[in-house]
Each structure stands twice: as structure tokens, then as C-alpha cells.
Design a protein around this motif. Structure first.
Motif, PDB file in Angstrom:
ATOM      1  N   ASP A 136      18.482 106.368  68.231  1.00 51.93           N
ATOM      2  CA  ASP A 136      18.896 106.782  67.287  1.00 51.93           C
ATOM      3  C   ASP A 136      19.843 105.686  66.483  1.00 51.93           C
ATOM      4  O   ASP A 136      19.600 105.545  65.225  1.00 51.93           O
ATOM      5  N   GLN A 137      20.289 104.857  67.409  1.00 53.53           N
ATOM      6  CA  GLN A 137      21.148 103.826  66.446  1.00 53.53           C
ATOM      7  C   GLN A 137      19.942 102.702  65.949  1.00 53.53           C
ATOM      8  O   GLN A 137      20.209 102.260  65.038  1.00 53.53           O
ATOM      9  N   LEU A 138      19.080 102.691  66.669  1.00 52.18           N
ATOM     10  CA  LEU A 138      17.867 101.503  66.386  1.00 52.18           C
ATOM     11  C   LEU A 138      17.216 102.227  64.909  1.00 52.18           C
ATOM     12  O   LEU A 138      17.162 101.429  63.925  1.00 52.18           O
ATOM     13  N   TYR A 139      17.160 103.345  64.909  1.00 49.20           N
ATOM     14  CA  TYR A 139      16.243 104.150  63.690  1.00 49.20           C
ATOM     15  C   TYR A 139      17.027 104.039  62.500  1.00 49.20           C
ATOM     16  O   TYR A 139      16.771 103.397  61.356  1.00 49.20           O
ATOM     17  N   HIS A 140      18.425 104.533  62.625  1.00 48.80           N
ATOM     18  CA  HIS A 140      19.243 104.424  61.482  1.00 48.80           C
ATOM     19  C   HIS A 140      19.781 103.116  60.945  1.00 48.80           C
ATOM     20  O   HIS A 140      20.031 102.826  59.750  1.00 48.80           O
ATOM     21  N   THR A 141      19.733 102.186  61.821  1.00 51.17           N
ATOM     22  CA  THR A 141      20.031 100.800  61.486  1.00 51.17           C
ATOM     23  C   THR A 141      18.960  99.855  60.784  1.00 51.17           C
ATOM     24  O   THR A 141      19.166  99.417  59.644  1.00 51.17           O
ATOM     25  N   LEU A 142      17.830 100.666  61.263  1.00 48.48           N
ATOM     26  CA  LEU A 142      16.596  99.899  60.498  1.00 48.48           C
ATOM     27  C   LEU A 142      16.529 100.503  59.066  1.00 48.48           C
ATOM     28  O   LEU A 142      16.110  99.853  58.195  1.00 48.48           O
ATOM     29  N   ALA A 143      16.776 101.838  59.096  1.00 45.77           N
ATOM     30  CA  ALA A 143      16.582 102.559  57.840  1.00 45.77           C
ATOM     31  C   ALA A 143      17.375 101.979  56.541  1.00 45.77           C
ATOM     32  O   ALA A 143      17.182 101.943  55.506  1.00 45.77           O
ATOM     33  N   ARG A 144      18.654 101.770  57.067  1.00 44.24           N
ATOM     34  CA  ARG A 144      19.662 101.054  55.996  1.00 44.24           C
ATOM     35  C   ARG A 144      19.035  99.678  55.378  1.00 44.24           C
ATOM     36  O   ARG A 144      19.329  99.576  54.197  1.00 44.24           O
ATOM     37  N   HIS A 145      18.398  99.039  56.190  1.00 39.82           N
ATOM     38  CA  HIS A 145      17.772  97.757  55.641  1.00 39.82           C
ATOM     39  C   HIS A 145      16.381  98.043  54.744  1.00 39.82           C
ATOM     40  O   HIS A 145      16.193  97.453  53.743  1.00 39.82           O
TER      41      HIS A 145
END
Length: 983
Positions: free
Chosen positions: A175-184
Motif C-alpha cells: 500500500d505504501q509502494l502504490y500510493h507513493t508511486l501514484a503521487r508522482h
């Protein structure tokens, strides 16, 4: 296409379009509510299981979680149904086969399904009123979303169900990986934000924010309705109009339709480095993921073409990009973010690895780009293209419905397209577009052009390097505390009194009994008298020179067949207990054979089937906790014209070898990393497994071989093998010995298909196993193991507790089993839900009777509390024993029985129905047994509930377990838990 003149609509709707899909028995009717603009897709189908969904475009532009918290709060009472908890109350008053609500990144949906017509319209009325006319009481917002309360020391603290839910969710690595990537990847649109809510931002959401979000987004013109089944369209539309749309025309002025927006395109690729939370720093914890932003999902041909490109690159382990990522020397496994994501308005393609180091980012990204160039610049074989087209066709033809009703599966497949103003018919009926794609692939430049246009020459590319940070959780806790400290500094006597009064008001509201008679209901009279049980044919067959049986089931499988081999294990204790059996099941269909290597076998499976799966089906004897029935099951499905899949099972069982240690290492590393990353989403399951681990033979086995001890054993093995490579050869030798024993076991067969295909399939199975094989068995050592009864706390990467408590109970045939089944629902519905979720703030909790484990279990998940929750478990026992027979207790029992019957009667898919029926019979639970159990459940009384409560629960020994944060170790030791750590 049907004649539009024969379609009758409610006069308040106008017809937009129709479409028939004969293969799916669907007649799709698209209409629009004239006054409000609401769009309705009706999927007319002969199914008695009718489904409904209403969804809204919800596009938050903050991380406060307004869409998610609104989803919760809208179900807490409405104008027509001013009941504090109508959603959970309707679960108890319904024969639904599915009820839920979802918050996705850019939409919120409210689906249900049921086989009872009255129940359908009851639920429809509640859902429509909840979504369009919710009360949105500030106290419900405080309970479901976020609030500040003063603790026993007068210090402010944050509470709220969604707040705790998202604390649990966002402790997960992926979940941390997905949302961090989505922000960029999405710098300006709604996908930049976490629609579920970031815990640090949820604390800033106000009730006024919530009300405004509802006014803006929950408007009929911003909604899509989908319905499925055999209820008449006019009846559904009459209810839509009369219960919501006509009533609300004068009040729908503030909202509007929210258009989906294109992201601003990056002019050049970017590389970013961020951190994620871990409990301790170890080697190989870094993720490297490359992501490309693609066109929208609205062009069905382009979407299908990109699905083809995904297949060429990553369909199976023999595909070039997946093979590169699986075997990369600088990483442990491919990223869980891999391939095409077409769930958003604009599609995304992911490629990356996990288990790496930060300094390898350039090399891994360049390697991915090199693979893409190689694929683009070299011809793709016609055979490989046909393999991907074959997989697309299998996916399209497969009728799901075993985990979610078939109609809702169809609805959700098309909903994300419809909500963005696309045509969902293109998702349900792909034949024309598939034929177009077959024509395009005749052009040798087609894959080249797709790869360069959408990936290699696409400047909207983000490379994320996500590195571990063992201080991040502590920093987040400090930031939360700093926010609370600031709140404390602003508190004067008046504000403290306001907080105390608000907390008192909330507690009073939570304790107030609802007048649930305001809600519609069905009763015991609406329960069908007989269960539905698929019948098949049992025929003799010779398999590998041995007389055996084949189970034949005729079913509407839409041009597919489902084939399974069954190897009874009841007389082979050494196989069931073998410590390497779980590893064997993981590897057997993924490694190579004596003739072809692992990646070639994966390509062969994809060419002819959906793939080969291997599992063990086992159930505790209905009469004895220390006995169980076990079958090794090897399964596949394929197109009815593809008989080659039948020989695949023989190839896997007869010819598999375990000599490719590099491949074995890849697979076990992937298993270990995936297992660890899923812990936070399955915490209560592991707590339940731990608490009841010693209450039946099957529970002991599954805890040791498939529970958290097994995860630790796998982790330790991989670490030791890194230092001592001879361990791989030792494993190979053990697996080879186990396989040599298993492949000589007697076999049975199962075939499920349409009637016209059964005879040729049965002949093909007979021919496949015509050769006599050597049935002499080597000997296997029978391993035994002991499991203690300690209270265990597993320390893991989680921000919340997952709690469980288990009491020894009885197997399914025991006379007390029906009462224990009803008891679990009565406790959950009428005590635990309020105590654990509403008052305690956990995302959920309850009780269950596990006949397989011979255990009665209590549980909570994503729970901010530990000791208090265990006290609530015990308090529910006393509460039940204090009840006096009354109309109220009769209602509780009726509601519990309704829920049990709805679960028992939930229809699976056509193929799933056959599989379920066969294995029910094989495990001693045939139709007559289930019909008798049904009668016993219907006869349960309050006296029965109190008797079994006193017999099995009150002051009886129990085992506690919890999954908890590492920093809670000292507290848990004081509570008497033995500490274990997920390594």
C-alpha cells in the motif's frame, strides 16, 4: 440486437441503447432518467440471483479520506430509515448473498445481491435512501471517521473507525509502494491523493467537509446504476424513480456531474526516491518500480491491444520481461506492481523489482528498457501471439461468482468504464474487438509500434526507488502526538467540557437501541425449504492401469471445461504430515519437467490452458477432531476445443523434476516476500489460526505448515541457503523423494463441461492415462509435531492489533454444532459489533464457530485496543447468559438464522457449484447431511444458546492470540502473552 420496440421502460426513463450477448445470455438495456440524468444499465439475465449497484464519481483532491468516510457515514441512517446502523441491521434482516460498499480511487459504489425478490426491493430502498438522503449525523461522522476524545488522564487522543482502518492499511508495504508511486505518476489529478485517507490527514477532516462532499458528488447526474438478473426492468425503475429520483428532484440542485480529467503529461521521465516504514533494517528491502502513464480506458480496441502487449511481456514466467525480473541478480522478485492497470481513467503499465538495494536503480531501469527494445525490435512468434489471445478468450469466457456473485462480477468489470462515460458493453462483449486484434497482429510491426508509442517513447515515465526506513513509523507517531499536543494547548475548561459532552453524547447514541422495525425485512418463511445441490454422474474409468472413477457434471460453462485429478491421501499420513508438502504444492506446476525447462512449461500451460494449479482439499471428519479427509487436487480449465490441456496434468504429475534450483529459489523468494507483504491485510486470520491451533488435527497441521511459524521457517531457510548452497540440493532430494511417492497414488478424475463436450473429454482423459505406470511406492518417513497452548503475540509490521480468542468446541456432526453456529451470529450481531467496532473503534470484529477446527472463536481486526477487546469477548458470554426469553431474543435468533441460511444458499458459479457439490460429498457432507443440518439450525432456541455457552465458553479454558506492533512487546508480556516475531 433486440427490437427496441419490445423493450418497456418506466415512463420517467428514456432508452439510449440495447445490446445482446448470446454467449453470456445477456440483454443489456441502457436508459437515462429524464429529469435527473442518472444512467441505468440493466443486464437482463435468467439468473434468480439478482444484483444491483449504485455508484458515484468521487474524485477527492485531498488525503483527508472524505470519499471513504462518506461511504461509511452514509450507511448510518437516512431520512426514510433514521436508524443508527441500517447497513449492519439489514445484513441481519436479509437473505442477501452479498452486501458491501467500496471506495475506489475515483468512484464509490454500493452493491448487493440476493435470490429473494422481496429482499431485493428491501435492500434497494435502503441503499437508495442511504446514498441520496443520508442524515450524516455529526456523531456518526465522529464514530466512523475521526474525533478527538480525552483519555483517562485528560489527554486528547484521536479515535475513529476509518482512522484505525487506514492506520492498518497504510502499514502495509505494498500500500505504501502504490500510493507513493501514484503521487508522482499523477501530479495534478485525483489519483495523486489517497481516497481511503492518509491517517495524518484524516485528522484534519471536518463534518462540514463531509457534508459538502456529499452535496457535490452524490447527485443523480453524477451516478451510474447497474442491475442484473431476472427481475423486470420496469419494476426496478419504478422503485428508482419513486424512492429516490422523483423525491429528490427539488433537492438535487447543488451537485453536478464530475468529469474525468486527463493528467498533465510529463515532458521527460523522472526518477524519485522515497521511504517506507519497516520494523528493522535488513539487506534487500528496496523496491525499484518503473511506471508509464497510458491513454484512457475508453478506446476499447486500444485497451485490448495494450492487454496483448502486457501478455507478450509478462503473461507467464517464460515471457521476456517477467523472466528478466524474476531472475534478476540484483533483486529478489518482481514487484507486485507488474503489468497493465486499467482500473483508473488513464491506464498505467508497471515493471519493477523488490528485494534490491538503492544503488541498483539505474541498472534495473536500463535493463527493463533494454528488454522492451529487444521485444519491440524482434519478431514475436505467431504461437506466442496466439497464446495471449487464447488467455484473453479464456478470461472472457470464464464465469466467476465463487467469491462474489456472478452478476456483480460482470457489473464491476464494466462499471469503471461506465463511470468514465465509456461503453461497458465493450468490456462484456469483446468478440468484435478480439477479431480486430487478430487482424492487427498480422502486421509484424504491430507490437513494435505499441511498445515504442506507449512505453519506450512515452515521456510520462516515473522511476520510484522506495527504500526502507525503520524510524518512519516512530516519526509518524511523533507527528501525530505533536498534533495532539497542539490541540491540548488550545484546550480551556469550556473546550474540555465540550469534548467530554460530545464523547458522552456519542456513547449514549451508541448505547441507544434502534427501532429496527423501521427497516424492511424478510423472515424465516422466506427461506427456501430445500437446498440446491448439483448432481453429477459417477462412471468407471481406468487411470494408469487402475480401475477408478470419473465424476461428470454437466454445466453451462460458456465453452470451457474444468478438469481435475483427485489423489486421495487418507491412507497416506506421511504425505499429509510431510514438512515439505507446502513447498511441493508451490513448486510442482512452476518448475520444469524431464523434457522442458520451467519457463518453457509455463509457456506451454498458457498456450493450452488457464494454467495448472495444485492444492490439498481437506476437512475435519464430521465426527472426530483427530480425523480428516484429504485429497491432492491438480486442476486446470481450458477452451472446449483445446484438448491439449488434459495431457498437461499428466505431464505435471508424471514428469516434473526438481533440479532447477535457480528457479526454485526464485519461486520460494517470491512466495516469502508476497507472504510477508500480505500480513497486514490478513492479520486477524493469522490471529484466529494461532488461537485455535491445537483444537483439531487439521488446525495443528495448518498452523505448523501454513501459519506464521511456516513463514519464519521459509525465511530462515532462504537466509541459510544464501550462506550454504548445499541446502538447495538437500531440498531437491527431499522433493524428488516426495514426488516419486505422490505420482504413484491412485487417481480419480472430475470433468465439468457443457453436455455436448462431455463424452469427448471423458475419452481424452481415458486416453491420457492409458499407459500403465509403476505403482510401487518408495517409503516416506511420517513426521509428527507438537503444538503448545500458550497465549501468543506475534509481533509484525502493523500499526493496529488483530486479536483472537478460541475455546475448544465440537465437530460438525455433534448435536451442539447448530447451536454454536447460531450463537456466533447472535453474539456478533447484538453485542460484539457494538462493543468492538462502534465503541472500541476497530474496523471489525465478531465470533465464529469453526467446525473444521472444532473451535469457537472471537476476533477483531484493525483494532486500536488489545486488553479491552479481550474483556469484551468475555463480557459477551456473560451478556448472553443473562438474557431472558422474549420477542427480542426470538428476533435475534431469527436474524442469526437468516444470515446463516443466506451463506449456505449462496449460489456459486456453474463450475464452482459442481466442485462444491463433489467435495461436499467426498468430505462426508452430502445433500442429505446438509438438509438435516438446515433443519437443526432452524430449530435452535435461546435455551440451546445458553446451554452451549455454559458448556463450552463460560469459565472454560481458552487460548488468546494477537498480531501487534513491535513496540507493544512489553505491554503484551505483562498481559501474559508469549512473544513471537515475524522475521
Amino acid at each position: 440486437m433486440p427490437n427496441n420496440q419490445n423493450i418497456t421502460l418506466n415512463p420517467n426513463f428514456k432508452l439510449l441503447n440495447t445490446h445482446t450477448i448470446d454467449a453470456l445470455s445477456l440483454n443489456i438495456i441502457v436508459s437515462e432518467h429524464i429529469a435527473t440524468g442518472l444512467i441505468h444499465y440493466h443486464l437482463a439475465h435468467p439468473s434468480d440471483e439478482n444484483a444491483f449497484l449504485i455508484g458515484f464519481r468521487t474524485q477527492p483532491m485531498t488525503d483527508k479520506g472524505e470519499a471513504h468516510i462518506l461511504e461509511h457515514t452514509s450507511l448510518c441512517g437516512s431520512q426514510k430509515y433514521p436508524v443508527r446502523d441500517p447497513f449492519f441491521s439489514m445484513i441481519k434482516r436479509s437473505l442477501n448473498t452479498f452486501m458491501n460498499a467500496f471506495t475506489a480511487a475515483d468512484w464509490t459504489a454500493y452493491p448487493f445481491a440476493t435470490q429473494n425478490r422481496q429482499d431485493y426491493f428491501n435492500l434497494l430502498s435502503v441503499y437508495l435512501d442511504a446514498t441520496f438522503f443520508p442524515n450524516l449525523n455529526p456523531l456518526d461522522f465522529a464514530q466512523e471517521g475521526i474525533r478527538v476524545e480525552l483519555d483517562d488522564n485528560g489527554k486528547p487522543t484521536f479515535k475513529g473507525i476509518v482512522f484505525n482502518e487506514m492506520k492498518g492499511a497504510m502499514s502495509g508495504e505494498i500500500d505504501q509502494l502504490y500510493h507513493t508511486l501514484a503521487r508522482h505518476l499523477f501530479p495534478t489529478t485525483t489519483y495523486h491523493y489517497n481516497s481511503g485517507g492518509e491517517p495524518s490527514a484524516i485528522t484534519d477532516l471536518t463534518h462540514d467537509d463531509l457534508v459538502k462532499f456529499h452535496q457535490s458528488h452524490y447527485h443523480p447526474s453524477n451516478a451510474v446504476v447497474m442491475s442484473f438478473g431476472n427481475i423486470e426492468l420496469t419494476d426496478i425503475q419504478e422503485k428508482l424513480h419513486n424512492d429516490a429520483l422523483a423525491v429528490g428532484e427539488k433537492t438535487f440542485g447543488k451537485g453536478h456531474k464530475h468529469a474525468s480529467l486527463l493528467e498533465q503529461k510529463l515532458t521527460k521521465p523522472i526518477q524519485v526516491t522515497e521511504t517506507y516504514s519497516v520494523d528493522s533494517l535488513k539487506p534487500k528491502q528496496t523496491h525499484h518500480v518503473v511506471a508509464w502513464l497510458l491513454p484512457t480506458i475508453l478506446d476499447a480496441k486500444q485497451r485490448l491491444a495494450l492487454r496483448l502487449l502486457e501478455g507478450v511481456l509478462v503473461e507467464h514466467s517464460g515471457s521476456p520481461l517477467r523472466a528478466f525480473l524474476e531472475s534478476h541478480p540484483l533483486a529478489s522478485a518482481p514487484s507486485p506492481l507488474l503489468g497493465l492497470d486499467d482500473s483508473h481513467y488513464q491506464m498505467v503499465f508497471y515493471a519493477g523489482v523488490r528485494g534490491s538495494e538503492s544503488q541498483h536503480a539505474d541498472e534495473i531501469e536500463n535493463g527493463i528498457l533494454d528488454v522492451l527494445r529487444q521485444v519491440a525490435d524482434n519478431p514475436i512468434s505467431a504461437e506466442e501471439i496466439e497464446t495471449i489471445l487464447h488467455q484473453i478468450e479464456i478470461d472472457q469466457r470464464h464465469i466467476g461468482g465463487d467469491s462474489m456473485p456472478y452478476g456483480l462480477n460482470l457489473i464491476l468489470e464494466g462499471f469503471s468504464t461506465a463511470i468514465h462515460d465509456g461503453n461497458p458493453v465493450d468490456v462484456w462483449d469483446i468478440d468484435d474487438n478480439l477479431n480486430w486484434l487478430r487482424e492487427q497482429v498480422q502486421n509484424p510491426q504491430f507490437i513494435h509500434d505499441l511498445t515504442y508509442e506507449h512505453l519506450l517513447n512515452n515521456t510520462h515515465r516515473v522511476r520510484l526507488t522506495l527504500i526502507p526506513d525503520d524510524k518512519k513509523a516512530e516519526k509518524q507517531a511523533q507527528e501525530e502526538q505533536a498534533k495532539l499536543d497542539n490541540i491540548e494547548q488550545t484546550l480551556n475548561d469550556e473546550k474540555r467540557e465540550q469534548l467530554q459532552q460530545f464523547a458522552k453524547d456519542l456513547a449514549e447514541r451508541q448505547a441507544t437501541a434502534d427501532d429496527i422495525d423501521l427497516l424492511p425485512k424478510v423472515g424465516l418463511a422466506d427461506i427456501p425449504a430445500d437446498i440446491q445441490f448439483k448432481t453429477g454422474k459417477k462412471s468407471p474409468i481406468v487411470l494408469s492401469g487402475q480401475d477408478s472413477v470419473i465424476y461428470e457434471y454437466e454445466a453451462g460453462t460458456n465453452g470451457l471445461y474444468y478438469y481435475q485429478l483427485l489423489l486421495p491421501l487418507d491412507k497416506h499420513e506421511a504425505v499429509i504430515n510431510h514438512p515439505d508438502l507446502p513447498t511441493y504444492l508451490t513448486l510442482i506446476s512452476e518448475v520444469g519437467t524431464k523434457d522442458i525447462d520451467a519457463r518453457s512449461l509455463q509457456a506451454l500451460q498458457a498456450r493450452h490452458s488457464s494454467g495448472v494449479t495444485v492444492r490439498v482439499s481437506q476437512r475435519t471428519s464430521p465426527n472426530d477432531p483427530e480425523k480428516m479427509d484429504s485429497f491432492l487436487v491438480i486442476a486446470t480449465r481450458s477452451l472446449s476445443r483445446k484438448l491439449e490441456a488434459i495431457d498437461l496434468l499428466k505431464t505435471v504429475l508424471n514428469d516434473t523434476i526438481f533440479s532447477e534450483t535457480d528457479r526454485i529459489k526464485e519461486l520460494l523468494t517470491q512466495k516469502q516476500m508476497g507472504w510477508q507483504s500480505r500480513l497486514t491485510n490478513s492479520g486477524h486470520a493469522y490471529a484466529l489460526q494461532t488461537a485455535s491451533r491445537n483444537m483439531s488435527k487439521i488446525n495443528r497441521l495448518e498452523y505448523v505448515r501454513g501459519g506464521l511459524p511456516a513463514l519464519n521457517q521459509l525465511t530462515e531457510f532462504l537466509e541459510n541457503a544464501e550462506q550454504n548452497p548445499t541446502l538447495w540440493q538437500d531440498l531437491t532430494n527431499r522433493l524428488t523423494e516426495l514426488h516419486a511417492y505422490i505420482k504413484t497414488l491412485p487417481k480419480q478424475a472430475l470433468i465439468i463441461a457443457e453436455k455436448e463436450h462431455l463424452e469427448k473429454l471423458k475419452t481424452a482423459i481415458s486416453n491420457s492415462w492409458k499407459e500403465t505406470v509403476d505403482l510401487s511406492k518408495n517409503t516416506l518417513q511420517n513426521h509428527t509435531f507438537n503444538v503448545n497452548n500458550d497465549n501468543v503475540a506475534w509481533l509484525a509490521q502493523t500499526n493496529v492489533f488483530h486479536n483472537a480468542m478460541a475455546f475448544q468446541a465440537v465437530p460438525a456432526e455433534h448435536a451442539d454444532a447448530p447451536a454454536l453456529m447460531v450463537l456466533s451470529s447472535v453474539l456478533r450481531n447484538n453485542y460484539l459489533h457494538r462493543a468492538i467496532r462502534e465503541t472500541g473503534g476497530a474496523y471489525g470484529g465478531g465470533a465464529s464457530y469453526d467446525s473444521n477446527g472444532c473451535a469457537f472463536r472471537f476476533y477483531s481486526y484493525r483494532d486500536p485496543r488489545c486488553e479491552q477487546t479481550f474483556a469484551d469477548f468475555l463480557a459477551s458470554i456473560d451478556w448472553l447468559l443473562e438474557q431472558k426469553a422474549s420477542e427480542k431474543t426470538d428476533l435475534w435468533i431469527e436474524e442469526a438464522i437468516l444470515g446463516l441460511m443466506a451463506g449456505m444458499d449462496k449460489p456459486p458459479s456453474p463450475a464452482g457449484e459442481a466442485v462444491k457439490a463433489l467435495f461436499s460429498e467426498l468430505h462426508g457432507r452430502n445433500k442429505e447431511w446438509q438438509q438435516a443440518m438446515r433443519a437443526k439450525i432452524l430449530a435452535v432456541t435461546l435455551d440451546d444458546l445458553q446451554r452451549v455457552t455454559a458448556t463450552y465458553l463460560k469459565d472454560k479454558p481458552c487460548v488468546k492470540a494477537t498480531l501487534a506492533r513491535f513496540d507493544k512487546a512489553e505491554m503484551l508480556e505483562k498481559l501474559g502473552f508469549k512473544l513471537e516475531k515475524v522475521i
